[in-house]
Design a protein around this motif. Structure first.
Motif: not given
Length: 92
Positions: A66-92
Motif C-alpha cells: 500500500k502506498k499513501w501519505l500517512p496522516n492518521s494515528n495508526p494506534d486507532r486501527f488494527p494492524i494490516c494482516p498482510d503487513c503483519k504476515r510479511i513482517y513475521e516472515r522477515m523476522r523468522g
C-alpha cells in the motif's frame, strides 16, 4: 515533414508513441496513492520513511505494498494482516 527528434517518430525502432503511452501508464499506475485510512488498518513502514514523508510530503509504501501519505494515528486501527504476515516472515 521529418521530425528532428527520432525518439518520437512513428517509424522509430523504439515503437513510437505506443511505447511512450505504455511507459506513462505504468508510471501513473505505480504512483497511485491511497487516500489514507480508507481500509482502516495500520501498516508497517520503516521509521525513517515516515520521517522522510513528514519532511518531504512524499508517500510511503507499506510492507504489503500500500502506498499513501500517512496522516492518521495508526494506534486507532488494527494492524494490516498482510503487513503483519510479511513482517513475521522477515523476522523468522
Amino acid at each position: 515533414m521529418a521530425s528532428d527528434n527520432p525518439t518520437f517518430s512513428p517509424d522509430s525502432p523504439a515503437g513510437g508513441t505506443d511505447v511512450l503511452d505504455r511507459e506513462l501508464e505504468k508510471l501513473l499506475e505505480d504512483e497511485q496513492i491511497d487516500e489514507g485510512d480508507h481500509d482502516k488498518f495500520a501498516h508497517y513502514v520503516r521509521k525513517e520513511k515516515i520521517t522522510e514523508s513528514a519532511i518531504t510530503g512524499k508517500p510511503v509504501r507499506a510492507l504489503c505494498g500500500k502506498k499513501w501519505l500517512p496522516n492518521s494515528n495508526p494506534d486507532r486501527f488494527p494492524i494490516c494482516p498482510d503487513c503483519k504476515r510479511i513482517y513475521e516472515r522477515m523476522r523468522g
